[in-house]
Design a protein around this motif. Structure first.
Motif, PDB file in Angstrom:
ATOM      1  N   VAL A 137      45.168  44.554  34.336  1.00 37.68           N
ATOM      2  CA  VAL A 137      45.583  45.886  34.789  1.00 37.68           C
ATOM      3  C   VAL A 137      46.929  45.808  35.500  1.00 37.68           C
ATOM      4  N   SER A 138      47.040  44.914  36.489  1.00 42.72           N
ATOM      5  CA  SER A 138      48.296  44.788  37.229  1.00 42.72           C
ATOM      6  C   SER A 138      48.330  43.438  37.932  1.00 42.72           C
ATOM      7  N   THR A 139      49.539  42.984  38.242  1.00 48.24           N
ATOM      8  CA  THR A 139      49.735  41.760  39.014  1.00 48.24           C
ATOM      9  C   THR A 139      50.800  42.011  40.065  1.00 48.24           C
ATOM     10  N   GLU A 140      50.489  41.620  41.304  1.00 52.42           N
ATOM     11  CA  GLU A 140      51.453  41.752  42.392  1.00 52.42           C
ATOM     12  C   GLU A 140      51.283  40.563  43.325  1.00 52.42           C
ATOM     13  N   GLY A 141      52.331  39.748  43.402  1.00 47.98           N
ATOM     14  CA  GLY A 141      52.243  38.565  44.245  1.00 47.98           C
ATOM     15  C   GLY A 141      51.130  37.648  43.763  1.00 47.98           C
ATOM     16  N   ARG A 142      50.213  37.315  44.666  1.00 44.99           N
ATOM     17  CA  ARG A 142      49.101  36.421  44.332  1.00 44.99           C
ATOM     18  C   ARG A 142      47.905  37.178  43.767  1.00 44.99           C
ATOM     19  N   LYS A 143      47.952  38.508  43.715  1.00 45.39           N
ATOM     20  CA  LYS A 143      46.782  39.279  43.313  1.00 45.39           C
ATOM     21  C   LYS A 143      46.909  39.802  41.887  1.00 45.39           C
ATOM     22  N   ALA A 144      45.837  39.668  41.130  1.00 44.81           N
ATOM     23  CA  ALA A 144      45.771  40.204  39.770  1.00 44.81           C
ATOM     24  C   ALA A 144      44.541  41.106  39.666  1.00 44.81           C
ATOM     25  N   VAL A 145      44.737  42.339  39.221  1.00 43.44           N
ATOM     26  CA  VAL A 145      43.638  43.278  39.011  1.00 43.44           C
ATOM     27  C   VAL A 145      43.293  43.292  37.528  1.00 43.44           C
ATOM     28  N   VAL A 146      42.007  43.165  37.224  1.00 46.45           N
ATOM     29  CA  VAL A 146      41.554  43.093  35.828  1.00 46.45           C
ATOM     30  C   VAL A 146      40.340  43.992  35.631  1.00 46.45           C
ATOM     31  N   ASP A 147      40.139  44.435  34.406  1.00 49.21           N
ATOM     32  CA  ASP A 147      38.948  45.197  34.025  1.00 49.21           C
ATOM     33  C   ASP A 147      38.152  44.407  32.997  1.00 49.21           C
ATOM     34  N   SER A 148      36.861  44.698  32.906  1.00 48.29           N
ATOM     35  CA  SER A 148      36.019  44.074  31.889  1.00 48.29           C
ATOM     36  C   SER A 148      34.847  44.992  31.561  1.00 48.29           C
ATOM     37  N   ALA A 149      34.194  44.716  30.442  1.00 47.95           N
ATOM     38  CA  ALA A 149      33.051  45.526  30.006  1.00 47.95           C
ATOM     39  C   ALA A 149      32.158  44.691  29.104  1.00 47.95           C
ATOM     40  N   VAL A 150      30.873  45.039  29.102  1.00 52.56           N
ATOM     41  CA  VAL A 150      29.895  44.423  28.208  1.00 52.56           C
ATOM     42  C   VAL A 150      29.341  45.499  27.293  1.00 52.56           C
ATOM     43  N   TYR A 151      29.297  45.196  25.994  1.00 52.00           N
ATOM     44  CA  TYR A 151      28.746  46.102  24.984  1.00 52.00           C
ATOM     45  C   TYR A 151      27.549  45.453  24.293  1.00 52.00           C
ATOM     46  N   SER A 152      26.580  46.271  23.925  1.00 48.03           N
ATOM     47  CA  SER A 152      25.428  45.769  23.173  1.00 48.03           C
ATOM     48  C   SER A 152      25.856  45.444  21.753  1.00 48.03           C
ATOM     49  N   GLN A 153      24.941  44.839  20.992  1.00 49.33           N
ATOM     50  CA  GLN A 153      25.290  44.442  19.627  1.00 49.33           C
ATOM     51  C   GLN A 153      25.506  45.629  18.698  1.00 49.33           C
ATOM     52  N   ASP A 154      25.065  46.831  19.118  1.00 47.81           N
ATOM     53  CA  ASP A 154      25.361  48.021  18.309  1.00 47.81           C
ATOM     54  C   ASP A 154      26.536  48.822  18.857  1.00 47.81           C
ATOM     55  N   GLY A 155      27.249  48.260  19.852  1.00 45.07           N
ATOM     56  CA  GLY A 155      28.442  48.901  20.390  1.00 45.07           C
ATOM     57  C   GLY A 155      28.206  49.817  21.568  1.00 45.07           C
ATOM     58  N   THR A 156      27.006  49.877  22.086  1.00 41.94           N
ATOM     59  CA  THR A 156      26.711  50.718  23.242  1.00 41.94           C
ATOM     60  C   THR A 156      27.237  50.060  24.516  1.00 41.94           C
ATOM     61  N   PRO A 157      28.001  50.801  25.343  1.00 39.85           N
ATOM     62  CA  PRO A 157      28.463  50.200  26.599  1.00 39.85           C
ATOM     63  C   PRO A 157      27.304  49.987  27.567  1.00 39.85           C
ATOM     64  N   LEU A 158      27.226  48.801  28.145  1.00 36.40           N
ATOM     65  CA  LEU A 158      26.138  48.453  29.060  1.00 36.40           C
ATOM     66  C   LEU A 158      26.599  48.328  30.504  1.00 36.40           C
ATOM     67  N   ALA A 159      27.813  47.836  30.724  1.00 38.20           N
ATOM     68  CA  ALA A 159      28.289  47.594  32.082  1.00 38.20           C
ATOM     69  C   ALA A 159      29.808  47.497  32.068  1.00 38.20           C
ATOM     70  N   ARG A 160      30.396  47.767  33.229  1.00 36.19           N
ATOM     71  CA  ARG A 160      31.853  47.671  33.348  1.00 36.19           C
ATOM     72  C   ARG A 160      32.200  47.176  34.751  1.00 36.19           C
ATOM     73  N   ALA A 161      33.433  46.666  34.896  1.00 37.85           N
ATOM     74  CA  ALA A 161      33.850  46.124  36.184  1.00 37.85           C
ATOM     75  C   ALA A 161      35.349  46.256  36.366  1.00 37.85           C
ATOM     76  N   ARG A 162      35.732  46.306  37.622  1.00 37.36           N
ATOM     77  CA  ARG A 162      37.137  46.139  38.028  1.00 37.36           C
ATOM     78  C   ARG A 162      37.159  45.080  39.105  1.00 37.36           C
ATOM     79  N   ALA A 163      38.044  44.109  38.974  1.00 36.02           N
ATOM     80  CA  ALA A 163      38.057  42.977  39.901  1.00 36.02           C
ATOM     81  C   ALA A 163      39.469  42.629  40.328  1.00 36.02           C
ATOM     82  N   THR A 164      39.562  42.062  41.516  1.00 34.92           N
ATOM     83  CA  THR A 164      40.817  41.508  42.019  1.00 34.92           C
ATOM     84  C   THR A 164      40.662  40.009  42.157  1.00 34.92           C
ATOM     85  N   TRP A 165      41.545  39.279  41.505  1.00 33.99           N
ATOM     86  CA  TRP A 165      41.564  37.822  41.571  1.00 33.99           C
ATOM     87  C   TRP A 165      42.769  37.394  42.397  1.00 33.99           C
TER      88      TRP A 165
END
Length: 216
Positions: A183-211
């Motif tokens: 998503v973005s990077t500033e200095g030492r911080k990186a913001v990222v998104d992720s998601a998990v989908y079922s085998q038929d393409g249904t969204p199951l979960a999502r996340a936003r994280a700072t590393w």
């Protein structure tokens, strides 16, 4: 509660996603789609009794390990992608923590989620769901695939904060798809998104994280 040693990220501390998921579940997180955010203040200790109360996780010495907040922003997720279109997992060549529970190629008992890069900057991986899948498992699955979008830079990052919304658990043995995106990077911080989908393409979960990149 405690974090069993098998759920490690670095060899001596808990995998950030699994640990954060355990803290969130202890604070009321489930599969109702409500997002919880966990901020890790120190590396989560393994096999150590921890107290979770009033949004704080403390070790026996009183050290603040993490903070938990309900009703957080877990981001919009990442669009579904085909893992067959992804390149090879960078961690097969160089990995800062090769026995990581989620993405460690040297951990035969881990989740073995190996995200590869897509042409648009996202990453994608197929994931065979283990028989003991839990809400904590979903938090873990969302963790590293997002993080590798930062790790591709060559710097070593650790999870600092993650917000997750889980709507449903996949069935054991299902073949899901996990996607991550920077998503973005500033200095030492990186913001990222992720998601998990079922085998038929249904969204199951999502996340936003700072590393956060290590000072090296």
């Amino acid at each position: 509660m405690l974090i069993p040693a098998r759920f490690h990220g670095p060899p001596t501390s808990g995998n950030g996603g699994w640990s954060a998921g355990a803290f969130a579940v202890a604070s009321g997180a489930g599969t109702d789609g409500r997002a919880f955010q966990v901020t890790l203040r120190v590396p989560p200790p393994l096999e150590t009794p921890l107290t979770v109360a009033d949004g704080k996780v403390l070790d026996p010495s009183g050290t603040l390990v993490a903070e938990v907040e309900p009703d957080a922003d877990a981001g919009p997720g990442v669009p579904l992608a085909d893992p067959a279109d992804a390149g090879p997992f960078p961690g097969h060549i160089e990995h800062p923590f090769p026995t990581c529970y989620v993405c460690g190629p040297d951990n035969p008992d881990g989740l073995r989620i190996f995200p590869g890069p897509l042409s648009d900057g996202r990453l994608a991986a197929a994931w065979e769901v283990p028989g003991d899948v839990t809400v904590q498992t979903m938090w873990a699955a969302l963790d590293c695939p997002g993080g590798w979008s930062a790790l591709q830079s060559g710097r070593v990052y650790l999870l600092g904060r993650i917000a997750v919304a889980v709507g449903a658990l996949p069935a054991p043995g299902d073949r899901c798809v996990v996607v991550g995106a920077p998503v973005s990077t500033e200095g030492r911080k990186a913001v990222v998104d992720s998601a998990v989908y079922s085998q038929d393409g249904t969204p199951l979960a999502r996340a936003r994280a700072t590393w956060v990149a290590l000072n090296r």
